[in-house]
Motif scaffolding. Structure first.
Motif, PDB file in Angstrom:
ATOM      1  N   PHE A   1      35.421  37.691  39.310  1.00 41.86           N
ATOM      2  CA  PHE A   1      36.584  37.737  40.209  1.00 41.86           C
ATOM      3  C   PHE A   1      37.439  36.503  40.031  1.00 41.86           C
ATOM      4  CE2 PHE A   1      35.296  34.665  43.529  1.00 41.86           C
ATOM      5  CZ  PHE A   1      33.987  34.439  43.129  1.00 41.86           C
ATOM      6  N   GLU A   2      38.686  36.608  40.482  1.00 40.56           N
ATOM      7  CA  GLU A   2      39.691  35.531  40.366  1.00 40.56           C
ATOM      8  C   GLU A   2      40.365  35.399  41.721  1.00 40.56           C
ATOM      9  OE1 GLU A   2      42.567  33.332  40.056  1.00 40.56           O
ATOM     10  OE2 GLU A   2      42.543  33.751  37.901  1.00 40.56           O
TER      11      GLU A   2
ATOM     12  N   SER B   1      40.726  41.507  43.806  1.00 41.11           N
ATOM     13  CA  SER B   1      39.532  40.676  43.971  1.00 41.11           C
ATOM     14  C   SER B   1      39.334  40.305  45.441  1.00 41.11           C
ATOM     15  CB  SER B   1      39.636  39.399  43.130  1.00 41.11           C
ATOM     16  OG  SER B   1      39.550  39.677  41.747  1.00 41.11           O
ATOM     17  N   TYR B   2      40.424  40.120  46.166  1.00 41.33           N
ATOM     18  CA  TYR B   2      40.307  39.854  47.612  1.00 41.33           C
ATOM     19  C   TYR B   2      39.468  40.942  48.268  1.00 41.33           C
ATOM     20  CZ  TYR B   2      41.764  40.102  52.552  1.00 41.33           C
ATOM     21  OH  TYR B   2      41.780  40.222  53.925  1.00 41.33           O
ATOM     22  N   LEU B   3      39.832  42.197  48.028  1.00 39.23           N
ATOM     23  CA  LEU B   3      39.104  43.306  48.661  1.00 39.23           C
ATOM     24  C   LEU B   3      37.631  43.290  48.244  1.00 39.23           C
ATOM     25  CD1 LEU B   3      41.721  46.178  48.140  1.00 39.23           C
ATOM     26  CD2 LEU B   3      41.485  44.641  50.112  1.00 39.23           C
ATOM     27  N   ALA B   4      37.383  43.081  46.961  1.00 39.54           N
ATOM     28  CA  ALA B   4      35.996  43.140  46.468  1.00 39.54           C
ATOM     29  C   ALA B   4      35.173  41.981  46.998  1.00 39.54           C
ATOM     30  CB  ALA B   4      35.988  43.160  44.939  1.00 39.54           C
ATOM     31  N   VAL B   5      35.765  40.787  47.039  1.00 39.31           N
ATOM     32  CA  VAL B   5      35.034  39.626  47.582  1.00 39.31           C
ATOM     33  C   VAL B   5      34.611  39.893  49.029  1.00 39.31           C
ATOM     34  CG1 VAL B   5      35.418  37.273  48.441  1.00 39.31           C
ATOM     35  CG2 VAL B   5      35.936  37.834  46.054  1.00 39.31           C
ATOM     36  N   MET B   6      35.498  40.505  49.797  1.00 37.95           N
ATOM     37  CA  MET B   6      35.182  40.748  51.206  1.00 37.95           C
ATOM     38  C   MET B   6      34.108  41.825  51.374  1.00 37.95           C
ATOM     39  SD  MET B   6      37.072  38.478  52.492  1.00 37.95           S
ATOM     40  CE  MET B   6      36.825  38.769  54.254  1.00 37.95           C
TER      41      MET B   6
ATOM     42  N   PRO C   1      32.964  33.569  39.241  1.00 33.67           N
ATOM     43  CA  PRO C   1      34.389  33.212  39.338  1.00 33.67           C
ATOM     44  C   PRO C   1      34.918  32.840  37.956  1.00 33.67           C
ATOM     45  CG  PRO C   1      32.988  31.436  40.177  1.00 33.67           C
ATOM     46  CD  PRO C   1      32.080  32.606  39.901  1.00 33.67           C
ATOM     47  N   PHE C   2      36.132  33.286  37.661  1.00 34.66           N
ATOM     48  CA  PHE C   2      36.759  32.919  36.389  1.00 34.66           C
ATOM     49  C   PHE C   2      38.262  32.912  36.574  1.00 34.66           C
ATOM     50  CE2 PHE C   2      38.457  36.848  34.207  1.00 34.66           C
ATOM     51  CZ  PHE C   2      38.197  37.738  35.229  1.00 34.66           C
ATOM     52  N   LEU C   3      38.982  32.545  35.506  1.00 28.72           N
ATOM     53  CA  LEU C   3      40.449  32.470  35.566  1.00 28.72           C
ATOM     54  C   LEU C   3      41.052  33.608  34.757  1.00 28.72           C
ATOM     55  CD1 LEU C   3      41.043  28.628  35.170  1.00 28.72           C
ATOM     56  CD2 LEU C   3      40.913  29.964  37.291  1.00 28.72           C
ATOM     57  N   LEU C   4      41.902  34.382  35.393  1.00 32.23           N
ATOM     58  CA  LEU C   4      42.560  35.482  34.684  1.00 32.23           C
ATOM     59  C   LEU C   4      43.676  34.991  33.762  1.00 32.23           C
ATOM     60  CD1 LEU C   4      43.174  38.565  37.002  1.00 32.23           C
ATOM     61  CD2 LEU C   4      42.022  38.507  34.784  1.00 32.23           C
ATOM     62  N   GLY C   5      44.280  33.848  34.105  1.00 28.48           N
ATOM     63  CA  GLY C   5      45.443  33.370  33.345  1.00 28.48           C
ATOM     64  C   GLY C   5      45.202  33.349  31.841  1.00 28.48           C
ATOM     65  N   PRO C   6      44.149  32.672  31.373  1.00 30.16           N
ATOM     66  CA  PRO C   6      43.900  32.635  29.921  1.00 30.16           C
ATOM     67  C   PRO C   6      43.619  34.021  29.339  1.00 30.16           C
ATOM     68  CG  PRO C   6      42.668  30.908  31.057  1.00 30.16           C
ATOM     69  CD  PRO C   6      43.245  31.788  32.119  1.00 30.16           C
TER      70      PRO C   6
ATOM     71  N   PHE D   1      39.604  42.328  31.097  1.00 29.66           N
ATOM     72  CA  PHE D   1      41.061  42.287  30.983  1.00 29.66           C
ATOM     73  C   PHE D   1      41.713  42.302  32.355  1.00 29.66           C
ATOM     74  CE2 PHE D   1      39.318  46.489  30.688  1.00 29.66           C
ATOM     75  CZ  PHE D   1      39.994  47.173  31.672  1.00 29.66           C
ATOM     76  N   GLY D   2      40.890  42.241  33.398  1.00 32.52           N
ATOM     77  CA  GLY D   2      41.413  42.233  34.748  1.00 32.52           C
ATOM     78  C   GLY D   2      40.306  41.903  35.718  1.00 32.52           C
ATOM     79  N   ALA D   3      40.666  41.783  36.982  1.00 27.41           N
ATOM     80  CA  ALA D   3      39.689  41.437  38.015  1.00 27.41           C
ATOM     81  C   ALA D   3      40.027  42.207  39.289  1.00 27.41           C
ATOM     82  CB  ALA D   3      39.698  39.927  38.287  1.00 27.41           C
ATOM     83  N   PRO D   4      39.032  42.571  40.079  1.00 30.45           N
ATOM     84  CA  PRO D   4      37.613  42.282  39.839  1.00 30.45           C
ATOM     85  C   PRO D   4      37.030  43.193  38.780  1.00 30.45           C
ATOM     86  CG  PRO D   4      37.816  43.678  41.764  1.00 30.45           C
ATOM     87  CD  PRO D   4      39.224  43.336  41.327  1.00 30.45           C
ATOM     88  N   SER D   5      35.998  42.693  38.088  1.00 29.57           N
ATOM     89  CA  SER D   5      35.217  43.512  37.177  1.00 29.57           C
ATOM     90  C   SER D   5      33.745  43.339  37.531  1.00 29.57           C
ATOM     91  CB  SER D   5      35.473  43.096  35.728  1.00 29.57           C
ATOM     92  OG  SER D   5      36.802  43.397  35.336  1.00 29.57           O
ATOM     93  N   PHE D   6      33.005  44.391  37.305  1.00 21.91           N
ATOM     94  CA  PHE D   6      31.570  44.393  37.589  1.00 21.91           C
ATOM     95  C   PHE D   6      30.857  44.731  36.292  1.00 21.91           C
ATOM     96  CE2 PHE D   6      34.090  46.154  41.039  1.00 21.91           C
ATOM     97  CZ  PHE D   6      33.884  45.207  42.023  1.00 21.91           C
ATOM     98  N   ARG D   7      29.710  44.093  36.080  1.00 20.49           N
ATOM     99  CA  ARG D   7      28.998  44.321  34.829  1.00 20.49           C
ATOM    100  C   ARG D   7      27.522  44.527  35.139  1.00 20.49           C
ATOM    101  NH1 ARG D   7      27.650  40.733  30.262  1.00 20.49           N
ATOM    102  NH2 ARG D   7      28.054  41.871  28.332  1.00 20.49           N
TER     103      ARG D   7
END
Lengths: 207, 207
Positions: free
Chosen positions: A17-18, A24-29, A46-51, A178-184
């Motif tokens: 999530f970012e 990601s807000y919804l998923a974090v909650m 947690p990671f950064l989507l920008g890069p 390529f986006g967030a949130p992602s689940f693995r």
């Protein structure tokens, strides 16, 4: 003993999530309660989507680059927040810089308070329109959680922790995010808040 | 009498779809049964994504332009097809040209067989890897439905019908569509196969 528990314990899901990401807000909650109900352990990433976005040729949120997508997203987010009973106020700045919050969250992963901190930071950004790039704002959130804010902020900004977030962000691109949130779950990737339940079911039962 | 029935009848949902779109395949196969179960009438709106994507700066499918998105999509599609019990074979060409199928579908809207034809064309493309841009392929599908293929193809390629599809595609952009499938209930827009159930619930009950 704890190694045995982990080996024989619940199935796991990685949660990427970012803090700048609306879905990601919804998923974090939602994720902690949903995962507990499903008997699945969450590994917070947690990671950064920008890069990641830059590597796809986007120097801004796709919701800003493609206005019809952005208009839809804000409406969709308001609808979903209402459904989940979550507060939502459109932030005055989007995307917000999530770097500081991500660094702090990484400390929280090591120290066991990442879920509570991440919810507090997301609520500050998406429900209270506060600037989570501001040390003072993050410090207040940490203090409200009973954490020693100056010490935590110092650990978050230490070179080793900065490097750990860079490495985690590089890892995100490597595993095809390529986006967030992602689940693995193992090698299986699920993208989007609305796939949280699918990912939990996969973690429990497989295909 | 039919006007009274329509006015007092089921709530309606607009279903905007494109024959080249992978997630539209899933929605085309699912929507009639799901809508019947929900007591909602479907207004079928075939359109072309190409001009909509061009207006967003994409001259190809975003799944081709952004390889990580594409890789995820194909895996996700296989997973979802398995869940829904739908056949799926990765097409040898993607995206396929959906123009002819969309023109025929528009005739089917007027004549009442759009749902059956759309399922047949989607199965041909995504389960049998057949080229639905080919008159002969579409002609076979029409004949299998008991329809007079040459007459239908002539109506599909008539200037008036071509113009109607252009107008419908322009309308798609006007109402803010940026992908397919999309569902519309009044002014409310829902994007993606995985929002079909949300859209049906909205049509029945509102927010």
């Amino acid at each position: 003993m704890s190694a045995i528990t982990a080996a024989e314990g619940n199935p796991q899901i990685e949660f990427w999530f970012e803090f700048a990401s609306t879905y990601s807000y919804l998923a974090v909650m939602r994720i902690e309660a949903a995962a507990q109900a499903a008997g699945v352990d969450v590994v917070w990433k947690p990671f950064l989507l920008g890069p990641v976005f830059l590597s796809l040729g986007w120097n801004d949120s796709p919701f800003n680059i493609y206005p019809p997508k952005g208009r839809y997203m804000w409406r969709d987010l308001a609808r979903l927040a209402a459904r989940y009973g979550l507060p939502f106020r459109m932030p005055s700045q989007f995307p917000r810089n999530g770097l500081l919050a991500a660094r702090v969250a990484l400390v929280g992963v090591a120290e066991g308070w990442v879920a509570a901190f991440s919810r507090a930071a997301m609520l500050a950004s998406f429900a209270e329109d506060r600037d989570i790039a501001d040390d003072a704002v993050i410090g207040e959130l940490l203090a409200a959680l009973g954490l020693p804010a100056p010490e935590v902020l110092a650990r978050a900004q230490a070179a080793e922790n900065k490097q750990a977030l860079r490495a985690q962000t590089e890892r995100a691109a490597e595993i095809g995010l390529f986006g967030a949130p992602s689940f693995r779950v193992g090698e299986e990737l699920f993208w989007g808040n609305d796939r949280l339940e699918d990912a939990l079911a996969w973690a429990r039962a497989g295909p």
